[in-house]
Design a protein around this motif. Structure first.
Motif, PDB file in Angstrom:
ATOM      1  N   ARG A  48       0.971  -1.308   0.017  1.00  0.00           N
ATOM      2  CA  ARG A  48       0.125  -0.120  -0.030  1.00  0.00           C
ATOM      3  C   ARG A  48       0.960   1.205   0.115  1.00  0.00           C
ATOM      4  NH1 ARG A  48      -5.431  -0.346   1.849  1.00  0.00           N
ATOM      5  NH2 ARG A  48      -5.387   1.921   1.583  1.00  0.00           N
ATOM      6  N   GLY A  51       0.655   3.382   2.898  1.00  0.00           N
ATOM      7  CA  GLY A  51       0.750   2.524   4.239  1.00  0.00           C
ATOM      8  C   GLY A  51       1.393   3.788   5.131  1.00  0.00           C
ATOM      9  N   PRO A  82      -4.904   1.355   5.626  1.00  0.00           N
ATOM     10  CA  PRO A  82      -3.999   0.334   5.822  1.00  0.00           C
ATOM     11  C   PRO A  82      -4.051   0.134   7.598  1.00  0.00           C
ATOM     12  CG  PRO A  82      -2.542   1.773   4.359  1.00  0.00           C
ATOM     13  CD  PRO A  82      -4.012   2.329   4.812  1.00  0.00           C
TER      14      PRO A  82
END
Length: 103
Positions: A48, A51, A82
């Motif tokens: 991600r 993230g 996330p």
């Protein structure tokens, strides 16, 4: 484009962290009924790009001084992202622990 890999200092820091987690888990076994677990989200975070936004998404963000505007880390506070996914995974892990015998 292949899977992103943890490299350099980040990989070294993660290796040290994982060693310390294992050391702490070994020490925790001396306490009856005490369970110590850690959830490694490193690979999930690498999948991600959001993230960990904010100033530290770039290495050495203040190497050239502090800019007038610094990107806020809104994903952790304002948006599902996330961290929310990790919390859901952790909650499921805890629910499974409830059914496991105590070591």
């Amino acid at each position: 484009m292949g899977e992103r890999q943890l490299e350099g200092k980040d990989a070294e820091i993660r290796r040290i962290e994982m060693e310390e987690v294992e050391n702490a888990k070994a020490k925790a076994k001396q306490f009856i009924g005490f369970r110590l677990e850690a959830m490694d989200v490193t690979k999930l975070a690498l999948l991600r790009p959001d993230g960990h936004p904010g100033a530290y998404i770039n290495p050495f963000p203040f190497a050239n001084g502090v800019p007038e505007h610094v990107q806020n880390d809104c994903v952790h506070w304002c948006l599902p992202g996330p961290v929310d996914t990790w919390n859901e995974i952790f909650l499921q892990m805890m629910k499974k622990w409830h059914d496991l015998p105590k070591e």
